[in-house]
Design a protein around this motif. Structure first.
Motif, PDB file in Angstrom:
ATOM      1  N   CYS A   7       0.844  -1.192   0.000  1.00 35.82           N
ATOM      2  CA  CYS A   7       0.000   0.000   0.000  1.00 35.82           C
ATOM      3  C   CYS A   7       0.881   1.245   0.000  1.00 35.82           C
ATOM      4  O   CYS A   7       2.092   1.179   0.225  1.00 35.82           O
ATOM      5  CB  CYS A   7      -0.958   0.013   1.187  1.00 35.82           C
ATOM      6  SG  CYS A   7      -0.168   0.128   2.803  1.00 35.82           S
ATOM      7  N   ASP A   8       0.235   2.382  -0.244  1.00 32.13           N
ATOM      8  CA  ASP A   8       0.906   3.677  -0.327  1.00 32.13           C
ATOM      9  C   ASP A   8       0.752   4.379   1.022  1.00 32.13           C
ATOM     10  O   ASP A   8      -0.367   4.564   1.516  1.00 32.13           O
ATOM     11  CB  ASP A   8       0.248   4.494  -1.437  1.00 32.13           C
ATOM     12  CG  ASP A   8       0.973   5.788  -1.745  1.00 32.13           C
ATOM     13  OD1 ASP A   8       1.862   6.183  -0.966  1.00 32.13           O
ATOM     14  OD2 ASP A   8       0.631   6.416  -2.771  1.00 32.13           O
ATOM     15  N   VAL A   9       1.869   4.813   1.617  1.00 32.22           N
ATOM     16  CA  VAL A   9       1.777   5.517   2.906  1.00 32.22           C
ATOM     17  C   VAL A   9       1.015   6.828   2.790  1.00 32.22           C
ATOM     18  O   VAL A   9       0.569   7.374   3.807  1.00 32.22           O
ATOM     19  CB  VAL A   9       3.172   5.796   3.515  1.00 32.22           C
ATOM     20  CG1 VAL A   9       3.840   4.534   4.001  1.00 32.22           C
ATOM     21  CG2 VAL A   9       4.055   6.573   2.551  1.00 32.22           C
ATOM     22  N   CYS A  10       0.847   7.340   1.572  1.00 30.95           N
ATOM     23  CA  CYS A  10       0.090   8.570   1.379  1.00 30.95           C
ATOM     24  C   CYS A  10      -1.423   8.358   1.488  1.00 30.95           C
ATOM     25  O   CYS A  10      -2.187   9.329   1.511  1.00 30.95           O
ATOM     26  CB  CYS A  10       0.406   9.185   0.018  1.00 30.95           C
ATOM     27  SG  CYS A  10       2.136   9.618  -0.193  1.00 30.95           S
ATOM     28  N   ASP A  11      -1.843   7.100   1.550  1.00 30.51           N
ATOM     29  CA  ASP A  11      -3.269   6.730   1.595  1.00 30.51           C
ATOM     30  C   ASP A  11      -3.610   6.348   3.034  1.00 30.51           C
ATOM     31  O   ASP A  11      -3.359   5.220   3.469  1.00 30.51           O
ATOM     32  CB  ASP A  11      -3.497   5.559   0.634  1.00 30.51           C
ATOM     33  CG  ASP A  11      -4.958   5.151   0.519  1.00 30.51           C
ATOM     34  OD1 ASP A  11      -5.759   5.481   1.416  1.00 30.51           O
ATOM     35  OD2 ASP A  11      -5.286   4.463  -0.468  1.00 30.51           O
ATOM     36  N   LEU A  12      -4.196   7.272   3.780  1.00 29.28           N
ATOM     37  CA  LEU A  12      -4.488   7.010   5.199  1.00 29.28           C
ATOM     38  C   LEU A  12      -5.436   5.833   5.401  1.00 29.28           C
ATOM     39  O   LEU A  12      -5.156   4.968   6.242  1.00 29.28           O
ATOM     40  CB  LEU A  12      -5.029   8.266   5.875  1.00 29.28           C
ATOM     41  CG  LEU A  12      -5.433   8.115   7.347  1.00 29.28           C
ATOM     42  CD1 LEU A  12      -4.267   7.626   8.200  1.00 29.28           C
ATOM     43  CD2 LEU A  12      -5.992   9.433   7.894  1.00 29.28           C
ATOM     44  N   PRO A  13      -6.554   5.734   4.673  1.00 30.80           N
ATOM     45  CA  PRO A  13      -7.416   4.565   4.871  1.00 30.80           C
ATOM     46  C   PRO A  13      -6.684   3.248   4.614  1.00 30.80           C
ATOM     47  O   PRO A  13      -6.905   2.267   5.333  1.00 30.80           O
ATOM     48  CB  PRO A  13      -8.553   4.775   3.862  1.00 30.80           C
ATOM     49  CG  PRO A  13      -8.618   6.256   3.688  1.00 30.80           C
ATOM     50  CD  PRO A  13      -7.196   6.724   3.755  1.00 30.80           C
ATOM     51  N   ALA A  14      -5.795   3.217   3.606  1.00 30.62           N
ATOM     52  CA  ALA A  14      -5.032   1.994   3.336  1.00 30.62           C
ATOM     53  C   ALA A  14      -4.095   1.675   4.494  1.00 30.62           C
ATOM     54  O   ALA A  14      -3.945   0.509   4.879  1.00 30.62           O
ATOM     55  CB  ALA A  14      -4.240   2.142   2.034  1.00 30.62           C
ATOM     56  N   MET A  15      -3.456   2.690   5.055  1.00 29.37           N
ATOM     57  CA  MET A  15      -2.585   2.465   6.206  1.00 29.37           C
ATOM     58  C   MET A  15      -3.388   2.017   7.421  1.00 29.37           C
ATOM     59  O   MET A  15      -2.952   1.146   8.187  1.00 29.37           O
ATOM     60  CB  MET A  15      -1.783   3.729   6.522  1.00 29.37           C
ATOM     61  CG  MET A  15      -0.663   4.033   5.542  1.00 29.37           C
ATOM     62  SD  MET A  15       0.562   2.690   5.423  1.00 29.37           S
ATOM     63  CE  MET A  15       1.192   2.659   7.098  1.00 29.37           C
ATOM     64  N   GLU A  16      -4.552   2.572   7.603  1.00 34.07           N
ATOM     65  CA  GLU A  16      -5.401   2.154   8.727  1.00 34.07           C
ATOM     66  C   GLU A  16      -5.818   0.694   8.566  1.00 34.07           C
ATOM     67  O   GLU A  16      -5.840  -0.067   9.548  1.00 34.07           O
ATOM     68  CB  GLU A  16      -6.622   3.072   8.821  1.00 34.07           C
ATOM     69  CG  GLU A  16      -6.279   4.472   9.302  1.00 34.07           C
ATOM     70  CD  GLU A  16      -7.454   5.425   9.252  1.00 34.07           C
ATOM     71  OE1 GLU A  16      -7.461   6.388  10.043  1.00 34.07           O
ATOM     72  OE2 GLU A  16      -8.367   5.220   8.413  1.00 34.07           O
ATOM     73  N   ARG A  17      -6.145   0.288   7.335  1.00 33.04           N
ATOM     74  CA  ARG A  17      -6.495  -1.117   7.098  1.00 33.04           C
ATOM     75  C   ARG A  17      -5.292  -2.027   7.342  1.00 33.04           C
ATOM     76  O   ARG A  17      -5.439  -3.118   7.921  1.00 33.04           O
ATOM     77  CB  ARG A  17      -7.020  -1.290   5.667  1.00 33.04           C
ATOM     78  CG  ARG A  17      -8.379  -0.663   5.421  1.00 33.04           C
ATOM     79  CD  ARG A  17      -8.973  -1.112   4.085  1.00 33.04           C
ATOM     80  NE  ARG A  17      -8.189  -0.653   2.945  1.00 33.04           N
ATOM     81  CZ  ARG A  17      -8.374   0.510   2.324  1.00 33.04           C
ATOM     82  NH1 ARG A  17      -9.309   1.345   2.738  1.00 33.04           N
ATOM     83  NH2 ARG A  17      -7.639   0.847   1.281  1.00 33.04           N
TER      84      ARG A  17
END
Length: 303
Positions: free
Chosen positions: A66-76
């Motif tokens: 995932c991309d660290v710039c994508d907060l929902p992806a990091m939360e998942r």
């Protein structure tokens, strides 16, 4: 050599590492796995990330591309890792890139991408992991750089981002100390990573810049030395991790480095090296490494 009690205390902990597919992130993951740490690893580069998990044993590793710039992806990613291993004790906010070229010539989209990954990505990593880290009274290590206090022309985005995340770590420390959470910042000099090797390969101006730096500033440190310092920092919940140790002295000398006196050495060479860098960037047709350019295409591809 006997293992120190603080290192031994890592056993059974769970660590989140961003930018884990290669370089410092991957080698720190290997070192922590050797100390009995469960790992939640993220990176945009899925193939080497999966290979690392297979190497370390998938029973001990949870990976998310995932991309660290994508907060929902990091939360998942954090939620999935915490569900699998019970929580997050340690965070190494390691993901980072650099751009090439002067402010007048650097590709603005690349400049923004550096700031997004190196600053917003650290915020997203900490934001996503912090509830679990608070619950377990854990520790966060934000990877800044020697560049936070030694600016270099042609690397403005990297310099600014690393200064920013150092200050971010200092502020977060004040916010979470009463929860029993510790926060540190890491300040490596030039480390023999893909980031530095790619810049050397792409730009003769970068190679020449290293040669004219004073004293130890021109030297490149091995990834192994950096990882050893990071592991000790994670185990000891250190406020600062300097790689090599002399980097810490330069932090205290920042007022001198940023003075007219400190500017003199750089100003001797900037009029020659900065135009050369801009010419080389124009010939490359990109303001960052080929690897970063390819991964950027992954980041913006339709999901």
């Amino acid at each position: 050599m006997p293992i120190s009690p603080s290192i031994r205390a890592l056993e059974g902990k769970v660590a989140l590492i961003t930018g884990a597919a290669r370089g410092i992130g991957a080698e720190t993951a290997r070192a922590l796995a050797g100390h009995g740490v469960k790992l939640v690893l993220t990176d945009l580069d899925a193939e080497p990330l999966a290979a690392l998990a297979a190497e370390l044993g998938e029973e001990n590793v949870h990976t998310v591309a995932c991309d660290v710039c994508d907060l929902p992806a990091m939360e998942r990613a954090v939620a999935a890792g915490a569900a699998r291993f019970g929580g997050i004790d340690l965070v190494l906010a390691n993901a980072g890139i650099a751009s090439y070229g002067s402010v007048l010539r650097v590709d603005p989209a690349t400049f923004k991408r550096v700031m997004d990954i190196n600053v917003l990505g650290v915020f997203n990593t900490v934001r996503a992991a912090l509830p679990s880290v608070i619950e377990r009274k854990g520790y966060i290590l934000v990877v800044s750089s020697l560049a936070a206090f030694t600016p270099a022309p042609g690397l403005v985005a990297y310099n600014a981002s690393k200064a920013g995340v150092e200050h971010f770590a200092d502020a977060v420390r004040l916010e979470v100390a009463h929860h029993g959470v510790a926060v540190g910042s890491a300040h490596p000099s030039w480390i023999d990573t893909p980031l530095v090797r790619d810049a050397k390969q792409d730009l003769s101006a970068f190679r020449q810049m290293l040669k004219v730096l004073p004293g130890p500033l021109k030297r490149t440190t091995s990834v192994e030395v950096c990882v050893e310092a990071f592991v000790k920092g994670l185990a000891g919940r250190k406020r600062r991790v300097n790689v090599p140790g002399w980097v810490g002295a330069l932090r205290w000398l920042k007022p001198v480095i940023a003075s007219r006196l400190g500017d003199r050495q750089t100003l001797k060479h900037a009029p020659r090296l900065l135009p050369l860098m801009d010419e080389e960037v124009a010939r490359l047709g990109r303001s960052t490494s080929a690897r970063n350019t390819a991964l950027d295409d992954v980041a913006v591809a339709p999901k």
